[in-house]
Design a protein around this motif. Structure first.
Motif, PDB file in Angstrom:
ATOM      1  N   GLY A 273     -28.254 -13.087 -82.471  1.00  0.00           N
ATOM      2  CA  GLY A 273     -28.116 -13.659 -81.137  1.00  0.00           C
ATOM      3  C   GLY A 273     -26.703 -13.839 -80.644  1.00  0.00           C
ATOM      4  N   GLY A 274     -25.789 -14.269 -81.513  1.00  0.00           N
ATOM      5  CA  GLY A 274     -24.415 -14.490 -81.074  1.00  0.00           C
ATOM      6  C   GLY A 274     -23.769 -13.234 -80.546  1.00  0.00           C
ATOM      7  N   LEU A 275     -24.006 -12.118 -81.223  1.00  0.00           N
ATOM      8  CA  LEU A 275     -23.433 -10.838 -80.806  1.00  0.00           C
ATOM      9  C   LEU A 275     -24.121 -10.322 -79.546  1.00  0.00           C
ATOM     10  N   LEU A 276     -25.432 -10.399 -79.511  1.00  0.00           N
ATOM     11  CA  LEU A 276     -26.163  -9.945 -78.321  1.00  0.00           C
ATOM     12  C   LEU A 276     -25.748 -10.742 -77.087  1.00  0.00           C
ATOM     13  N   ASN A 277     -25.635 -12.048 -77.228  1.00  0.00           N
ATOM     14  CA  ASN A 277     -25.253 -12.908 -76.106  1.00  0.00           C
ATOM     15  C   ASN A 277     -23.849 -12.579 -75.609  1.00  0.00           C
ATOM     16  N   ALA A 278     -22.905 -12.376 -76.536  1.00  0.00           N
ATOM     17  CA  ALA A 278     -21.524 -12.063 -76.144  1.00  0.00           C
ATOM     18  C   ALA A 278     -21.448 -10.744 -75.396  1.00  0.00           C
ATOM     19  N   LEU A 279     -22.198  -9.747 -75.839  1.00  0.00           N
ATOM     20  CA  LEU A 279     -22.197  -8.451 -75.150  1.00  0.00           C
ATOM     21  C   LEU A 279     -22.783  -8.577 -73.748  1.00  0.00           C
ATOM     22  N   HIS A 280     -23.886  -9.299 -73.613  1.00  0.00           N
ATOM     23  CA  HIS A 280     -24.485  -9.480 -72.291  1.00  0.00           C
ATOM     24  C   HIS A 280     -23.529 -10.213 -71.348  1.00  0.00           C
ATOM     25  N   GLU A 281     -22.843 -11.246 -71.858  1.00  0.00           N
ATOM     26  CA  GLU A 281     -21.921 -12.010 -71.019  1.00  0.00           C
ATOM     27  C   GLU A 281     -20.745 -11.162 -70.545  1.00  0.00           C
ATOM     28  N   ASN A 282     -20.457 -10.095 -71.256  1.00  0.00           N
ATOM     29  CA  ASN A 282     -19.344  -9.220 -70.883  1.00  0.00           C
ATOM     30  C   ASN A 282     -19.809  -7.918 -70.246  1.00  0.00           C
ATOM     31  N   GLY A 283     -21.011  -7.940 -69.693  1.00  0.00           N
ATOM     32  CA  GLY A 283     -21.476  -6.830 -68.873  1.00  0.00           C
ATOM     33  C   GLY A 283     -22.056  -5.656 -69.619  1.00  0.00           C
ATOM     34  N   TYR A 284     -22.403  -5.823 -70.892  1.00  0.00           N
ATOM     35  CA  TYR A 284     -22.950  -4.714 -71.672  1.00  0.00           C
ATOM     36  C   TYR A 284     -24.467  -4.767 -71.723  1.00  0.00           C
ATOM     37  N   ALA A 285     -25.081  -3.583 -71.723  1.00  0.00           N
ATOM     38  CA  ALA A 285     -26.519  -3.457 -71.912  1.00  0.00           C
ATOM     39  C   ALA A 285     -26.787  -3.030 -73.350  1.00  0.00           C
ATOM     40  N   VAL A 286     -27.777  -3.635 -73.960  1.00  0.00           N
ATOM     41  CA  VAL A 286     -28.175  -3.286 -75.323  1.00  0.00           C
ATOM     42  C   VAL A 286     -29.314  -2.277 -75.243  1.00  0.00           C
ATOM     43  N   VAL A 287     -29.113  -1.119 -75.873  1.00  0.00           N
ATOM     44  CA  VAL A 287     -30.071  -0.014 -75.767  1.00  0.00           C
ATOM     45  C   VAL A 287     -30.436   0.490 -77.157  1.00  0.00           C
ATOM     46  N   ASP A 288     -31.486   1.308 -77.204  1.00  0.00           N
ATOM     47  CA  ASP A 288     -31.872   1.920 -78.478  1.00  0.00           C
ATOM     48  C   ASP A 288     -31.849   3.447 -78.410  1.00  0.00           C
ATOM     49  N   LYS A 289     -31.126   3.975 -77.386  1.00  0.00           N
ATOM     50  CA  LYS A 289     -31.013   5.417 -77.246  1.00  0.00           C
ATOM     51  C   LYS A 289     -29.722   5.758 -76.512  1.00  0.00           C
ATOM     52  N   ASP A 290     -28.993   6.751 -76.992  1.00  0.00           N
ATOM     53  CA  ASP A 290     -27.765   7.262 -76.365  1.00  0.00           C
ATOM     54  C   ASP A 290     -26.760   6.166 -76.000  1.00  0.00           C
ATOM     55  N   PRO A 291     -26.356   5.320 -76.929  1.00  0.00           N
ATOM     56  CA  PRO A 291     -25.394   4.264 -76.593  1.00  0.00           C
ATOM     57  C   PRO A 291     -23.965   4.797 -76.578  1.00  0.00           C
ATOM     58  N   ASP A 292     -23.081   4.055 -75.892  1.00  0.00           N
ATOM     59  CA  ASP A 292     -21.651   4.367 -75.979  1.00  0.00           C
ATOM     60  C   ASP A 292     -21.095   3.940 -77.337  1.00  0.00           C
ATOM     61  N   TYR A 293     -21.612   2.820 -77.856  1.00  0.00           N
ATOM     62  CA  TYR A 293     -21.120   2.278 -79.128  1.00  0.00           C
ATOM     63  C   TYR A 293     -22.286   1.840 -80.002  1.00  0.00           C
ATOM     64  N   VAL A 294     -22.087   1.976 -81.298  1.00  0.00           N
ATOM     65  CA  VAL A 294     -22.921   1.288 -82.285  1.00  0.00           C
ATOM     66  C   VAL A 294     -22.111   0.088 -82.758  1.00  0.00           C
ATOM     67  N   VAL A 295     -22.642  -1.116 -82.563  1.00  0.00           N
ATOM     68  CA  VAL A 295     -21.917  -2.349 -82.887  1.00  0.00           C
ATOM     69  C   VAL A 295     -22.647  -3.061 -84.021  1.00  0.00           C
ATOM     70  N   VAL A 296     -21.909  -3.313 -85.100  1.00  0.00           N
ATOM     71  CA  VAL A 296     -22.505  -3.895 -86.301  1.00  0.00           C
ATOM     72  C   VAL A 296     -21.938  -5.285 -86.545  1.00  0.00           C
ATOM     73  N   GLY A 297     -22.817  -6.261 -86.743  1.00  0.00           N
ATOM     74  CA  GLY A 297     -22.432  -7.611 -87.120  1.00  0.00           C
ATOM     75  C   GLY A 297     -23.229  -8.070 -88.324  1.00  0.00           C
ATOM     76  N   GLU A 298     -23.282  -9.396 -88.541  1.00  0.00           N
ATOM     77  CA  GLU A 298     -24.090  -9.928 -89.629  1.00  0.00           C
ATOM     78  C   GLU A 298     -25.536 -10.054 -89.196  1.00  0.00           C
ATOM     79  N   GLY A 299     -26.410 -10.146 -90.180  1.00  0.00           N
ATOM     80  CA  GLY A 299     -27.814 -10.375 -89.867  1.00  0.00           C
ATOM     81  C   GLY A 299     -28.669 -10.435 -91.112  1.00  0.00           C
ATOM     82  N   ARG A 300     -29.769 -11.152 -91.006  1.00  0.00           N
ATOM     83  CA  ARG A 300     -30.695 -11.265 -92.136  1.00  0.00           C
ATOM     84  C   ARG A 300     -31.946 -10.423 -91.936  1.00  0.00           C
ATOM     85  N   THR A 301     -32.061  -9.767 -90.790  1.00  0.00           N
ATOM     86  CA  THR A 301     -33.262  -8.982 -90.495  1.00  0.00           C
ATOM     87  C   THR A 301     -32.927  -7.499 -90.355  1.00  0.00           C
TER      88      THR A 301
END
Length: 282
Positions: free
Chosen positions: A85-113
Motif C-alpha cells: 500500500g505505501g508504494l501504491l499510494n505514493a505512485l498514485h499521489e504523484n500521478g502514476y497509474a498502476v497497470v499489469d500490461k505494457d508499463p513504463d517501469y517495473v517498480v519493486v518494493g517490500e511485500g509479504r504477498t
C-alpha cells in the motif's frame, strides 16, 4: 527507524525524550525509512501509539522518494508494481497509474504477498522494454521474528533473470537524503544523519557531506567499523546518548570568516569584499 527509534514493536529507551527535545527546541527533522510498505500516515500513527507525538510530514519514505523521482523522469507514467500500500499510494499521489500490461517501469518494493507469478510477469515486461526500479537496495528487513527478505533480495532475482540492473532512489541514494534536506529547508552544513546502518544511513550522509552519527542499538557493532573505508563523525550506544542542542553546537555550520576592516580610501575594494560575503551566505 528500526534499530534507531524502536526494535520491532518496542521503543528504544530514550528515543521519545530525544524527539520531545527536538520538538521543544523547534529543530526540524524527518524520519527516513527504507520500508515502502507503509504510507507516511501509517508510520506517523505507529509512532504516536508508541508515545512520540509526530505528524505525517515528519515522515519521508523510500516509496515517496521513488514516486517523486519517477514523476520527474516521466510525468503521468505507468508502473507494474511488486509491493504494497505505501508504494501504491505514493505512485498514485504523484500521478502514476498502476497497470499489469505494457508499463513504463517495473517498480519493486517490500511485500509479504509476492508470488513467483509476479516475478515472472516483471521479467517479461522488462525484456519487452520496461525499466526496472527498486525502492531500496536493502537485502533484508528486521522483524520481531527475525530477518525476512527485503527489496534488494527480491530485485536481485529479477535482475538475474532479466539481465537488467535496477535503479534505486532509496537510502543511500542522494535522491532521498537530498530530498529530505530540501524539505527541511536546510543547507548541507546544517544536516545530521542519525542511523544504525553503515551501508545506507551513514554511507548516504557521508556521500552528501552531511554530519553522521552511528547508533549501536541496531545491526552494527563497534568492531564492524574497521571494515569500512568511511567512518561516522560520532558513534554512540543509542539515541538516548544524544542531546539535540549539543548536536547543533557540535555539528553546526562554521561561522563565516570576518572580513578585515576596510580602508576609507578604497571604496572599490570594500564593495568587492561585500559581494564575496553575500555570495558565501547564499
Amino acid at each position: 527507524m528500526d534499530g534507531v527509534i524502536y526494535r520491532g514493536g518496542r521503543l528504544i529507551p530514550g528515543a521519545d525524550l530525544f524527539i520531545a527535545k527536538l520538538l521543544e527546541a523547534d529543530i526540524p527533522f524527518r524520519f527516513l525509512t527504507n520500508n515502502s510498505q507503509r504510507t507516511r500516515r501509517d508510520v506517523a500513527t505507529r509512532l504516536r501509539r508508541m508515545g512520540i507525538p509526530v505528524h505525517d510530514e515528519h515522515v519521508y519514505t523510500c516509496a515517496m522518494a521513488t514516486a517523486r523521482f519517477l514523476a520527474r523522469q516521466r510525468p503521468g507514467g505507468t508502473a507494474y508494481v511488486i509491493g504494497e500500500g505505501g508504494l501504491l499510494n505514493a505512485l498514485h499521489e504523484n500521478g502514476y497509474a498502476v497497470v499489469d500490461k505494457d508499463p513504463d517501469y517495473v517498480v519493486v518494493g517490500e511485500g509479504r504477498t509476492i508470488s513467483f507469478e509476479m516475478v515472472e510477469s516483471a521479467v517479461r515486461m522488462i525484456l519487452d522494454g520496461a525499466r526496472l526500479i527498486a525502492t531500496n537496495p536493502d537485502p533484508n528487513c528486521p522483524t520481531e521474528q527475525g530477518l525476512r527478505p527485503g527489496c534488494g533480495a527480491i530485485v536481485a532475482m529479477i535482475e538475474a533473470a532479466s539481465g537488467a540492473r535496477a535503479f534505486s532512489p532509496g537510502k543511500p541514494s542522494p535522491l532521498m537524503l537530498r530530498g529530505a534536506r530540501k524539505a527541511l529547508g536546510l543547507t548541507t552544513d546544517q544536516a545530521v544523519v542519525i542511523g544504525d546502518t553503515m551501508e545506507t544511513d551513514i554511507l548516504g550522509g557521508v556521500q552528501l557531506g552531511f554530519k553522521t552519527v552511528l547508533v549501536l542499538s541496531g545491526g552494527t557493532r563497534r568492531e564492524d567499523l574497521a571494515d569500512y573505508a568511511y567512518q561516522p563523525d560520532q558513534v554512540v550506544d543509542s539515541i538516548a546518548d544524544l542531546d539535540p542542542t549539543r548536536l547543533a553546537a557540535e555539528f553546526g555550520p562554521p561561522p563565516l570568516p570576518l572580513a578585515p576592516p576596510a580602508s576609507p580610501r578604497s571604496p572599490a575594494r570594500t564593495a568587492r569584499r561585500e559581494v564575496v560575503l553575500t555570495s558565501d551566505l547564499t
